[in-house]
Design an enzyme around this catalytic site. Structure first.
Site, PDB file in Angstrom:
ATOM      1  N   GLY A 208       0.829  -1.215   0.000  1.00  0.00           N
ATOM      2  CA  GLY A 208       0.000   0.000   0.000  1.00  0.00           C
ATOM      3  C   GLY A 208       0.852   1.249   0.000  1.00  0.00           C
ATOM      4  N   ASN A 209       0.224   2.385   0.274  1.00  0.00           N
ATOM      5  CA  ASN A 209       0.973   3.639   0.376  1.00  0.00           C
ATOM      6  C   ASN A 209       0.339   4.509   1.459  1.00  0.00           C
ATOM      7  OD1 ASN A 209      -1.074   5.466  -0.927  1.00  0.00           O
ATOM      8  ND2 ASN A 209      -0.740   4.016  -2.595  1.00  0.00           N
ATOM      9  N   ARG A 210       0.952   5.657   1.716  1.00  0.00           N
ATOM     10  CA  ARG A 210       0.550   6.463   2.863  1.00  0.00           C
ATOM     11  C   ARG A 210      -0.546   7.476   2.572  1.00  0.00           C
ATOM     12  NH1 ARG A 210       4.170   5.773   6.962  1.00  0.00           N
ATOM     13  NH2 ARG A 210       6.215   4.973   6.367  1.00  0.00           N
ATOM     14  N   SER A 211      -1.132   7.457   1.392  1.00  0.00           N
ATOM     15  CA  SER A 211      -2.155   8.469   1.083  1.00  0.00           C
ATOM     16  C   SER A 211      -3.357   8.299   2.019  1.00  0.00           C
ATOM     17  CB  SER A 211      -2.603   8.328  -0.375  1.00  0.00           C
ATOM     18  OG  SER A 211      -3.634   9.248  -0.623  1.00  0.00           O
ATOM     19  N   ALA A 276      -3.505   7.934  -4.764  1.00  0.00           N
ATOM     20  CA  ALA A 276      -2.163   7.391  -4.983  1.00  0.00           C
ATOM     21  C   ALA A 276      -2.357   5.962  -5.482  1.00  0.00           C
ATOM     22  CB  ALA A 276      -1.376   7.421  -3.681  1.00  0.00           C
TER      23      ALA A 276
END
Ligand SMILES: Cc1cc2nc3c(=O)[nH]c(=O)nc-3n(C[C@H](O)[C@H](O)[C@H](O)COP(=O)(O)O)c2cc1C
Length: 401
Positions: A208-211, A276
């Protein structure tokens, strides 16, 4: 300074009790609120509640305190009129200019922005009569929020639920902040993507990502306040409340996001890709949880490319004149990388912001530069994500007109 004057119209729906929370939020944030219920609304919540919470007398008809001509004055003096809940009946009366009680008179005399938050059963909302009334009101410049999807009166559920009062309050705040300016996105359909995609490795793990989704939600909220019909394709944002008046399409992965965005974009005037989206996903998905094996190193994770939704949308515009906006989060050489990305993707606008330990992702504030395909650059100083969202919509509206 005088407090902004808000008229809270309440019509006769089961959700009338939720308007008490909206009233509370408005008064506690420094607004002078006059509640104008309909006679039917008082069958759901009594005049004593509205009067005590607002600090003003409450009347439903034009015949009280006639010497003060309230049927004209209340509307004339208002900075904002919000009708929540707005019944099918109230939307019909407003669309046709009827004036048979104090609220409908107020709607005719008000020259300030007007927000309707409809709530009714799905059948009533979908009926062509209601839909035409909503279209008429929007054409005239009123902000008509889309109802939420969820539990309705009794055991039914579907579209028609009153949006969360906290979100109606946010919509009112946005509309008040913009003042009497025309809702410049009225009649437009915009698609916004938000959040961060998750690419599953096995049933319990993902890349995943931090958005956080906050910038996309700010874009959706501000577009709704400017009169647009908004579809929000939201990737993994269950921690955020649905913005009032917005159709939310939840998705998980980049592939699901692509599908939802392409579907919604078919009749959209603008698409803003704030999500993102993972560039890569694991080549294989393990249907059972990947286990540690004694004495063995883990298998390397092989990645494959995800579709590039922004480039695809920009290259194959599904509608002539559709405006496509991308976001670029960069850690270094921010502007140079942004310009290169704008050229590569072929979108109309690219919002470039710097990300880092304490910047952008998850925070309430941001700063950015909006690069345009025509070579112009619009710097947006450090401030709330809604301010950046409004700048993006200013630039989109200028390209649509
Ligand atoms: C229990 C009950 C719940 C109702 N809920 C709604 C509703 O959520 N939305 C709606 O449009 N009408 C609803 N109605 C119908 C309205 O009350 C009716 O159309 C009324 O004439 C509306 O008057 P007004 O628009 O002047 O407030 C409901 C009626 C009852 C008896």
């Amino acid at each position: 300074m005088d407090k902004p004057k808000v008229v809270l119209g309440v019509s006769g729906g089961i959700a009338a009790y939720k308007a008490c929370e909206l009233l509370r939020r408005l008064t506690e944030s420094g607004h002078d609120v006059r509640v104008v219920p309909t006679a039917s609304a008082l069958r759901f919540v009594g005049a004593a509640t509205w009067s005590a919470l607002s600090g003003h007398p409450v009347a439903t008809e034009v015949w009280d305190d006639v010497h003060e001509v309230p049927h004209v004055r209340i509307g004339q003096q208002a900075d904002l009129v919000v009708v929540a809940p707005a019944t099918a009946d109230m939307l019909a009366k407003a669309a046709h200019g009827l004036a048979d009680d104090l609220l409908t008179n107020t709607l005719l005399t008000a020259r300030c922005p007007v927000v309707f938050a409809p709530a009714m059963h799905t059948e009533m909302w979908e009926h062509p009569a209601t839909q035409e009334n909503v279209a008429t009101l929007r054409r005239r410049g009123a902000v008509v929020l889309e109802p939420a999807v969820g539990r309705l009166t009794g055991a039914d559920s579907g579209k028609g639920r009153l949006p969360d009062p906290a979100e109606i309050f946010e919509a009112c705040r946005r509309v008040l902040a913009r003042g009497v300016r025309e809702p410049d996105l009225a009649g437009r359909h915009v698609v916004v993507s938000a959040g961060g995609t998750r690419e599953p490795l096995d049933p319990v793990r993902f890349l995943g990502n931090r958005s956080s989704g906050k910038q996309g939600y700010a874009l959706a909220r501000t577009a709704a306040a400017r009169g647009a019909r908004v579809t929000l394709v939201a990737a993994n944002t269950s921690h955020l409340p649905d913005p009032a008046g917005v159709d939310v399409v939840p998705v998980g992965t980049a592939v699901q996001l692509r599908e939802a965005v392409l579907k919604a974009a078919a009749d959209a005037d603008a698409v803003v890709m704030a999500a993102a989206v993972a560039d890569f996903r694991p080549a294989a998905y393990a249907t059972g949880k990947i286990k540690k094996k004694d004495g063995q190193d883990p298998e390397p994770v092989v990645l494959v490319r995800n579709p590039d939704v922004l480039a695809e949308m920009s290259a194959d515009r599904v509608r002539p004149g559709q405006v496509i906006v991308g976001f670029a989060a960069e850690t270094d050489d921010v502007l140079a990388n942004g310009r290169a990305k704008l050229a590569r993707k072929g979108c109309d606008l690219l919002v470039v912001n710097e990300v880092g330990e304490r910047k952008t992702f998850g925070f309430e504030d941001t700063e950015a530069v909006v690069l345009a395909a025509d070579g112009t650059e619009t710097p947006v100083p450090h401030g709330p994500k809604e301010a950046l969202a409004d700048t993006v919509w200013d630039l989109v509206a200028a390209r649509l007109s």
